[in-house]
Write a protein that holds these residues in place. Structure first.
Motif, PDB file in Angstrom:
ATOM      1  N   ARG A 142      -4.390   3.786   3.531  1.00  0.00           N
ATOM      2  CA  ARG A 142      -4.084   2.491   2.894  1.00  0.00           C
ATOM      3  C   ARG A 142      -2.676   2.428   2.327  1.00  0.00           C
ATOM      4  N   PHE A 143      -2.050   3.600   2.080  1.00  0.00           N
ATOM      5  CA  PHE A 143      -0.747   3.626   1.419  1.00  0.00           C
ATOM      6  C   PHE A 143       0.200   4.620   2.098  1.00  0.00           C
ATOM      7  N   LEU A 144       1.494   4.351   1.943  1.00  0.00           N
ATOM      8  CA  LEU A 144       2.544   5.285   2.321  1.00  0.00           C
ATOM      9  C   LEU A 144       3.273   5.703   1.049  1.00  0.00           C
ATOM     10  N   ILE A 145       3.293   6.983   0.745  1.00  0.00           N
ATOM     11  CA  ILE A 145       3.933   7.466  -0.474  1.00  0.00           C
ATOM     12  C   ILE A 145       5.452   7.420  -0.299  1.00  0.00           C
ATOM     13  N   CYS A 146       6.126   6.797  -1.252  1.00  0.00           N
ATOM     14  CA  CYS A 146       7.578   6.578  -1.166  1.00  0.00           C
ATOM     15  C   CYS A 146       8.365   7.470  -2.118  1.00  0.00           C
ATOM     16  N   GLU A 147       7.801   7.730  -3.304  1.00  0.00           N
ATOM     17  CA  GLU A 147       8.504   8.538  -4.305  1.00  0.00           C
ATOM     18  C   GLU A 147       7.483   9.291  -5.154  1.00  0.00           C
ATOM     19  N   VAL A 148       7.840  10.521  -5.517  1.00  0.00           N
ATOM     20  CA  VAL A 148       6.988  11.346  -6.379  1.00  0.00           C
ATOM     21  C   VAL A 148       7.786  11.731  -7.616  1.00  0.00           C
ATOM     22  N   VAL A 149       7.164  11.622  -8.789  1.00  0.00           N
ATOM     23  CA  VAL A 149       7.804  11.995 -10.039  1.00  0.00           C
ATOM     24  C   VAL A 149       7.070  13.201 -10.633  1.00  0.00           C
ATOM     25  N   LEU A 150       7.830  14.249 -10.916  1.00  0.00           N
ATOM     26  CA  LEU A 150       7.287  15.470 -11.495  1.00  0.00           C
ATOM     27  C   LEU A 150       7.902  15.696 -12.873  1.00  0.00           C
ATOM     28  N   LYS A 151       7.190  16.400 -13.730  1.00  0.00           N
ATOM     29  CA  LYS A 151       7.724  16.753 -15.038  1.00  0.00           C
ATOM     30  C   LYS A 151       7.489  18.239 -15.287  1.00  0.00           C
ATOM     31  N   LEU A 152       8.586  18.952 -15.550  1.00  0.00           N
ATOM     32  CA  LEU A 152       8.520  20.386 -15.797  1.00  0.00           C
ATOM     33  C   LEU A 152       8.791  20.657 -17.266  1.00  0.00           C
ATOM     34  N   ARG A 186       1.292  -4.947  11.493  1.00  0.00           N
ATOM     35  CA  ARG A 186       0.306  -6.003  11.235  1.00  0.00           C
ATOM     36  C   ARG A 186       0.313  -7.056  12.341  1.00  0.00           C
ATOM     37  N   GLU A 187       1.503  -7.428  12.797  1.00  0.00           N
ATOM     38  CA  GLU A 187       1.602  -8.455  13.839  1.00  0.00           C
ATOM     39  C   GLU A 187       0.965  -8.003  15.151  1.00  0.00           C
ATOM     40  N   HIS A 188       1.075  -6.687  15.449  1.00  0.00           N
ATOM     41  CA  HIS A 188       0.559  -6.175  16.712  1.00  0.00           C
ATOM     42  C   HIS A 188      -0.768  -5.437  16.554  1.00  0.00           C
ATOM     43  N   LYS A 189      -1.295  -5.436  15.309  1.00  0.00           N
ATOM     44  CA  LYS A 189      -2.597  -4.808  15.023  1.00  0.00           C
ATOM     45  C   LYS A 189      -2.636  -3.364  15.533  1.00  0.00           C
ATOM     46  N   LEU A 190      -1.682  -2.562  15.037  1.00  0.00           N
ATOM     47  CA  LEU A 190      -1.521  -1.187  15.505  1.00  0.00           C
ATOM     48  C   LEU A 190      -1.971  -0.171  14.457  1.00  0.00           C
ATOM     49  N   PRO A 191      -2.478   0.974  14.898  1.00  0.00           N
ATOM     50  CA  PRO A 191      -2.690   2.089  13.962  1.00  0.00           C
ATOM     51  C   PRO A 191      -1.344   2.744  13.643  1.00  0.00           C
ATOM     52  N   ILE A 192      -1.295   3.460  12.514  1.00  0.00           N
ATOM     53  CA  ILE A 192      -0.060   4.115  12.064  1.00  0.00           C
ATOM     54  C   ILE A 192      -0.254   5.631  12.032  1.00  0.00           C
ATOM     55  N   LEU A 193       0.774   6.338  12.470  1.00  0.00           N
ATOM     56  CA  LEU A 193       0.839   7.785  12.323  1.00  0.00           C
ATOM     57  C   LEU A 193       2.017   8.086  11.398  1.00  0.00           C
ATOM     58  N   LEU A 240       3.422   8.677  -8.909  1.00  0.00           N
ATOM     59  CA  LEU A 240       4.057   8.416  -7.622  1.00  0.00           C
ATOM     60  C   LEU A 240       4.075   6.915  -7.360  1.00  0.00           C
ATOM     61  N   THR A 241       4.946   6.529  -6.442  1.00  0.00           N
ATOM     62  CA  THR A 241       5.014   5.151  -5.989  1.00  0.00           C
ATOM     63  C   THR A 241       4.645   5.120  -4.512  1.00  0.00           C
ATOM     64  N   ALA A 242       3.750   4.207  -4.142  1.00  0.00           N
ATOM     65  CA  ALA A 242       3.299   4.108  -2.767  1.00  0.00           C
ATOM     66  C   ALA A 242       3.311   2.656  -2.318  1.00  0.00           C
ATOM     67  N   MET A 243       3.539   2.471  -1.017  1.00  0.00           N
ATOM     68  CA  MET A 243       3.567   1.126  -0.454  1.00  0.00           C
ATOM     69  C   MET A 243       2.235   0.822   0.226  1.00  0.00           C
ATOM     70  N   ASP A 244       1.674  -0.329  -0.098  1.00  0.00           N
ATOM     71  CA  ASP A 244       0.422  -0.787   0.497  1.00  0.00           C
ATOM     72  C   ASP A 244       0.696  -1.177   1.951  1.00  0.00           C
ATOM     73  N   ILE A 245      -0.001  -0.529   2.888  1.00  0.00           N
ATOM     74  CA  ILE A 245       0.224  -0.790   4.308  1.00  0.00           C
ATOM     75  C   ILE A 245      -0.128  -2.234   4.660  1.00  0.00           C
ATOM     76  N   ALA A 246      -1.120  -2.784   4.004  1.00  0.00           N
ATOM     77  CA  ALA A 246      -1.594  -4.129   4.342  1.00  0.00           C
ATOM     78  C   ALA A 246      -0.683  -5.232   3.831  1.00  0.00           C
ATOM     79  N   THR A 247       0.064  -4.950   2.741  1.00  0.00           N
ATOM     80  CA  THR A 247       0.854  -6.016   2.121  1.00  0.00           C
ATOM     81  C   THR A 247       2.342  -5.702   1.986  1.00  0.00           C
TER      82      THR A 247
END
Length: 338
Positions: A173-183, A40-47, A139-146
């Protein structure tokens, strides 16, 4: 820690040589937040990088390449099955085998799919009649903007065929951090897919003899028989989605090509992209170090470690030829960066 001018060849299974202006290996949520603050500080794209099996690098990346290496795997027994919490950096295939080794069924058809867990919901990975959404809970995801965390239910994810909200309105807009599955504890094998039926018939195994481990091993054998190992032959796995067409086009194609490989999908039909590419004459094609695998036309390979633009150009030629010969549009599965 943020690094500068980093080679990305080790981070993509196509082994394309490209460099990132900045690079960060994140192994915790705090690492992620710090990396996003830098962006955010350097206004960069993310890969975003995980296992690197679903990207094609078409050139150097002018922003931050962010490798999500957060680890953590938890199995929570339930009265009616098991809940699995998996961090984004865990390997997908290892998760599948760990679950079947413990006697839990539901993921076995998805064995040997390359990549890490964080990428699995983005395209709703699937194989042999099963998709991630079949066992997905949240799933839990992190907001890239905040940098804030959000929870997504299955409904929120809007899963479709090789699709999700993360390829639509939530893209980038998001980075996925954790996924929850149910079998479910009431496991039934799902082996209606022709390749699996043929395999078990050849091996003299009836459906009532099957276990999650036996199905997983069958899937592994089938995939190994026709798909190259990225460690040995650089590739991204299936390069094109199986196109879904309406019944009218399916009937037209079936009349012209009785051997057409297709599967009913509600009121539509899913065509085998590999069959179309093969029939168009591309299987085994090679040019200057890039080509089409000689056993599976759905897989583009890069044994010459050529640049991404050559891979993309070949993919476009193939798609154009299939469109001209069959009237069917092929869409690539991997994402192109930048």
């Amino acid at each position: 820690m943020i690094q500068s001018d980093v080679d990305l060849q080790p981070y993509n299974t196509m082994t394309i040589a490209a460099r990132a202006k900045y690079f960060c290996a994140a192994t915790s949520l705090d690492d992620l937040r710090e990396a996003l603050k830098f962006v955010r500080e350097h206004k960069l794209p993310i890969l975003p990088l995980g296992g690197g099996s679903n990207i094609v690098l078409t050139g150097d990346f002018p922003g931050l390449a962010l490798h999500l290496g957060i680890l953590g795997l938890e199995f929570e027994p339930l009265d009616d099955g098991v809940r699995i919490r998996a961090a984004a950096g865990e390997n997908w295939h290892q998760l599948v085998m760990h679950s079947v080794d413990q006697g839990y069924g539901g993921l076995e058809n998805l064995a040997l799919i390359p990549g890490n867990i964080g990428a699995a919901p983005i395209q709703n990975i699937g194989a042999y009649g099963v998709e991630l959404k079949d066992s997905f809970e949240q799933l839990t995801a992190m907001d890239i903007a905040t940098g804030e965390l959000s929870t997504f239910s299955a409904e929120d994810c809007q899963f479709g065929y090789r699709d999700s909200v993360f390829k639509g309105r939530a893209k980038d807009r998001f980075l996925i951090c954790e996924v929850v599955l149910k079998l479910s504890g009431n496991w039934q094998p799902r082996v209606a897919y022709p390749a699996l039926q043929h395999y078990f018939s050849e091996h003299g195994q009836s459906q009532d003899q099957l276990t999650p481990t036996k199905v997983a091993n069958a899937v592994i054998d089938i995939r190994n028989s026709k798909l190259p190992n990225p460690v040995e032959i650089p590739n991204t796995g299936s390069f094109f989605k199986n196109p879904v067409v309406d019944a009218s086009l399916y009937r037209t194609l079936k009349a012209a090509h009785p051997e057409l490989v297709a599967y009913e999908a509600g009121e539509q039909w899913k065509l085998a992209a590999g069959w179309l590419i093969d029939q168009a004459g591309w299987r085994g094609f090679s040019r200057g170090g890039v080509g089409v695998h000689d056993r599976q036309a759905l897989v583009l390979v890069n044994p010459g470690h050529r640049c991404g633009s050559e891979v993309v150009n070949l993919a476009r030629e193939i798609a154009s030829d299939v469109q001209r010969k069959f009237g069917v549009t092929l869409e690539p599965e991997p994402r192109f960066y930048p």
